[in-house]
Design a protein around this motif. Structure first.
Motif, mmCIF file in Angstrom:
data_model
loop_
_atom_site.group_PDB
_atom_site.id
_atom_site.type_symbol
_atom_site.label_atom_id
_atom_site.label_comp_id
_atom_site.label_asym_id
_atom_site.label_seq_id
_atom_site.Cartn_x
_atom_site.Cartn_y
_atom_site.Cartn_z
ATOM 1 N N UNK A 140 0.834 -1.204 0.000
ATOM 2 C CA UNK A 140 0.000 0.000 0.000
ATOM 3 C C UNK A 140 0.871 1.256 0.000
ATOM 4 N N UNK A 141 0.512 2.215 -0.839
ATOM 5 C CA UNK A 141 1.265 3.459 -0.907
ATOM 6 C C UNK A 141 2.288 3.511 -2.021
ATOM 7 N N UNK A 142 2.637 2.358 -2.593
ATOM 8 C CA UNK A 142 3.546 2.359 -3.736
ATOM 9 C C UNK A 142 2.852 2.948 -4.960
ATOM 10 N N UNK A 143 3.633 3.522 -5.859
ATOM 11 C CA UNK A 143 3.134 3.960 -7.163
ATOM 12 C C UNK A 143 3.817 3.113 -8.218
ATOM 13 N N UNK A 144 3.035 2.486 -9.092
ATOM 14 C CA UNK A 144 3.591 1.574 -10.081
ATOM 15 C C UNK A 144 3.176 1.990 -11.491
ATOM 16 N N UNK A 145 4.001 1.625 -12.470
ATOM 17 C CA UNK A 145 3.692 1.864 -13.882
ATOM 18 C C UNK A 145 3.595 0.520 -14.584
ATOM 19 N N UNK A 146 2.459 0.292 -15.245
ATOM 20 C CA UNK A 146 2.222 -0.958 -15.972
ATOM 21 C C UNK A 146 2.047 -0.638 -17.452
ATOM 22 N N UNK A 147 2.957 -1.124 -18.280
ATOM 23 C CA UNK A 147 2.787 -0.977 -19.722
ATOM 24 C C UNK A 147 1.843 -2.066 -20.234
ATOM 25 N N UNK A 148 1.180 -1.789 -21.379
ATOM 26 C CA UNK A 148 0.190 -2.725 -21.936
ATOM 27 C C UNK A 148 -0.834 -3.092 -20.859
ATOM 28 N N UNK A 149 -1.390 -2.055 -20.237
ATOM 29 C CA UNK A 149 -2.254 -2.242 -19.076
ATOM 30 C C UNK A 149 -3.562 -2.949 -19.397
ATOM 31 N N UNK A 150 -3.941 -3.004 -20.672
ATOM 32 C CA UNK A 150 -5.178 -3.700 -21.050
ATOM 33 C C UNK A 150 -4.900 -5.096 -21.579
ATOM 34 N N UNK A 155 -3.759 -6.376 -17.376
ATOM 35 C CA UNK A 155 -5.075 -6.236 -16.756
ATOM 36 C C UNK A 155 -5.080 -6.796 -15.335
ATOM 37 N N UNK A 156 -4.465 -7.960 -15.164
ATOM 38 C CA UNK A 156 -4.425 -8.603 -13.840
ATOM 39 C C UNK A 156 -3.514 -7.833 -12.886
ATOM 40 N N UNK A 157 -2.384 -7.333 -13.397
ATOM 41 C CA UNK A 157 -1.491 -6.527 -12.563
ATOM 42 C C UNK A 157 -2.216 -5.300 -12.011
ATOM 43 N N UNK A 158 -2.986 -4.636 -12.877
ATOM 44 C CA UNK A 158 -3.691 -3.422 -12.454
ATOM 45 C C UNK A 158 -4.746 -3.729 -11.395
ATOM 46 N N UNK A 159 -5.528 -4.768 -11.623
ATOM 47 C CA UNK A 159 -6.572 -5.137 -10.669
ATOM 48 C C UNK A 159 -5.979 -5.482 -9.311
ATOM 49 N N UNK A 160 -4.946 -6.319 -9.340
ATOM 50 C CA UNK A 160 -4.351 -6.834 -8.107
ATOM 51 C C UNK A 160 -3.656 -5.711 -7.345
ATOM 52 N N UNK A 161 -2.879 -4.887 -8.052
ATOM 53 C CA UNK A 161 -2.145 -3.799 -7.401
ATOM 54 C C UNK A 161 -3.102 -2.790 -6.791
ATOM 55 N N UNK A 162 -4.207 -2.500 -7.476
ATOM 56 C CA UNK A 162 -5.212 -1.585 -6.949
ATOM 57 C C UNK A 162 -5.793 -2.140 -5.645
ATOM 58 N N UNK A 163 -6.085 -3.446 -5.638
ATOM 59 C CA UNK A 163 -6.656 -4.073 -4.443
ATOM 60 C C UNK A 163 -5.676 -4.038 -3.269
ATOM 61 N N UNK A 165 -3.603 -1.634 -2.720
ATOM 62 C CA UNK A 165 -3.573 -0.266 -2.220
ATOM 63 C C UNK A 165 -2.518 0.595 -2.869
ATOM 64 N N UNK A 166 -1.999 0.152 -4.022
ATOM 65 C CA UNK A 166 -1.018 0.944 -4.759
ATOM 66 C C UNK A 166 -1.721 1.941 -5.674
ATOM 67 N N UNK A 167 -0.998 2.998 -6.043
ATOM 68 C CA UNK A 167 -1.454 3.902 -7.092
ATOM 69 C C UNK A 167 -0.962 3.341 -8.415
ATOM 70 N N UNK A 168 -1.890 3.095 -9.349
ATOM 71 C CA UNK A 168 -1.565 2.391 -10.590
ATOM 72 C C UNK A 168 -1.632 3.344 -11.781
ATOM 73 N N UNK A 169 -0.520 3.441 -12.505
ATOM 74 C CA UNK A 169 -0.465 4.184 -13.766
ATOM 75 C C UNK A 169 -0.315 3.154 -14.876
ATOM 76 N N UNK A 170 -1.146 3.259 -15.910
ATOM 77 C CA UNK A 170 -1.078 2.289 -17.004
ATOM 78 C C UNK A 170 -0.933 2.964 -18.345
ATOM 79 N N UNK A 208 8.780 12.775 -8.773
ATOM 80 C CA UNK A 208 9.416 11.775 -7.897
ATOM 81 C C UNK A 208 9.687 10.446 -8.592
ATOM 82 N N UNK A 209 8.860 10.107 -9.587
ATOM 83 C CA UNK A 209 9.011 8.819 -10.255
ATOM 84 C C UNK A 209 8.241 7.716 -9.549
ATOM 85 N N UNK A 210 8.231 6.530 -10.148
ATOM 86 C CA UNK A 210 7.470 5.391 -9.624
ATOM 87 C C UNK A 210 8.401 4.409 -8.915
ATOM 88 N N UNK A 211 7.804 3.605 -8.040
ATOM 89 C CA UNK A 211 8.590 2.606 -7.302
ATOM 90 C C UNK A 211 9.026 1.458 -8.194
#
Length: 324
Positions: A140-150, A155-163, A165-170, A208-211
């Protein structure tokens, strides 16, 4: 005899041939499985093109399937006829109506999971699991960047990371895929064909950039991904749909003390216990409603060439399944 897709030479989708193959009886430690659904993954394209080398040529492609046990080898007690099982990786050759598998490489599929979902999910889901929970442990609290988010894994990375508690950029390629990424838990979606993802990530993170960056695209995004990382950030390169990234001098990492890894699922599921734990975590998160699987495209197994072509040309989103 059963029908299978066979590859006699590396090349485009046209090298995928629909042929008869012989299937024997399972030996000690083996089972025979009649496929109900077969997962299509980008790694299948890499093998077809020769980016990755199959054990031999000709070969039957495919890394993932779900089916019903139709026979067990002598003395085997861990599986029985009628069991619904799935496998992902470790045994190439899933583009076939029926196949022989090592019993210790399959996992039981819970009754709550439809075989089509299992076939579309296991490889991608276990990939998402080890990337998020073990390769770099997202908190929780991490910020992540996921390429090819769809995409299937994205898609699974975004769903799971959101659950978690991370901030998700796709990043995605179209407005349609942007809508799906939003639905899957992306807090910020960047259409990379319309805007500079590095500049946008810099703005979102106030410089700041992503984790961590999860990059399955490769050549087109790699250098930008490194730029997006914060000090001591993690660059997780797990695919190369746009081609292999250019070589990186170690000095490029020292500027921000970055970590770089090119992981493989198969090194995170070496033991039977690791395999069962990883698959079990995926199925449990589906049952809990954390992971939603979209099987948006199904093709007859005999039309695997069309499915490959559509996947490579970015005409698909979510998961793609071949039906024997």
């Amino acid at each position: 005899m059963v029908k299978a897709i066979r590859v006699h030479e590396h090349g485009g989708p046209e090298v995928l041939k629909w042929e008869d193959v012989e299937i024997g009886e399972p030996k000690e430690g083996e089972i025979r499985v009649k496929s109900k659904a077969i997962g299509l993954n980008f790694i299948d394209v890499y093998f077809r093109k020769g980016v990755y080398k199959p054990p031999s040529i000709p070969y039957t492609p495919g890394e993932e399937a779900c089916g019903v046990v139709t026979a067990v080898g002598p003395g085997l007690t861990s599986r029985k006829v009628g069991d619904v099982v799935a496998f992902a990786g470790g045994s190439m050759g899933s583009y076939v109506e029926e196949l022989i598998l090592p019993a210790n490489k399959v996992v039981p599929v819970p009754p709550s999971i439809d075989p089509t979902v299992a076939a579309s999910l296991l490889l991608k889901g276990m990939t998402a699991q080890f990337l998020l929970r073990r390769c770099f442990k997202v908190e929780p609290g991490h910020t992540i960047l996921v390429h090819a988010a769809a995409g299937g894994v994205g898609s699974l990375l975004c769903q799971w990371a959101n659950a978690i508690g991370a901030t998700v950029i796709g990043t995605v390629s179209t407005k349609e895929k942007a809508a799906q990424a939003k639905e899957d838990g992306c807090h910020h979606v960047i259409i990379h064909k319309e805007e500079d993802f590095v500049a946008h990530v810099t703005e979102i993170t106030s410089g700041n950039g992503v984790d961590v960056v999860y990059d399955s695209v490769g050549k087109d995004t790699f250098q930008g991904s490194l730029t997006c990382l914060k000090v001591r950030g993690y660059m997780v390169s797990f695919g190369q749909s746009s081609g292999a990234p250019d070589p990186v001098p170690l000095s490029a990492l020292s500027a921000k003390s970055l970590f770089l890894t090119r992981p493989s699922l198969f090194h995170y599921t070496v033991t039977r216990d690791e395999l069962l734990e990883t698959a079990g975590d995926v199925f449990a998160n589906v049952d809990a409603g954390i992971l939603r699987v979209r099987v948006n495209h199904t093709y007859p197994l005999s039309q695997a060439a069309l499915a490959h072509s559509d996947l490579e040309n970015r005409k698909t989103y979510g998961s793609v399944v071949l039906i024997p």
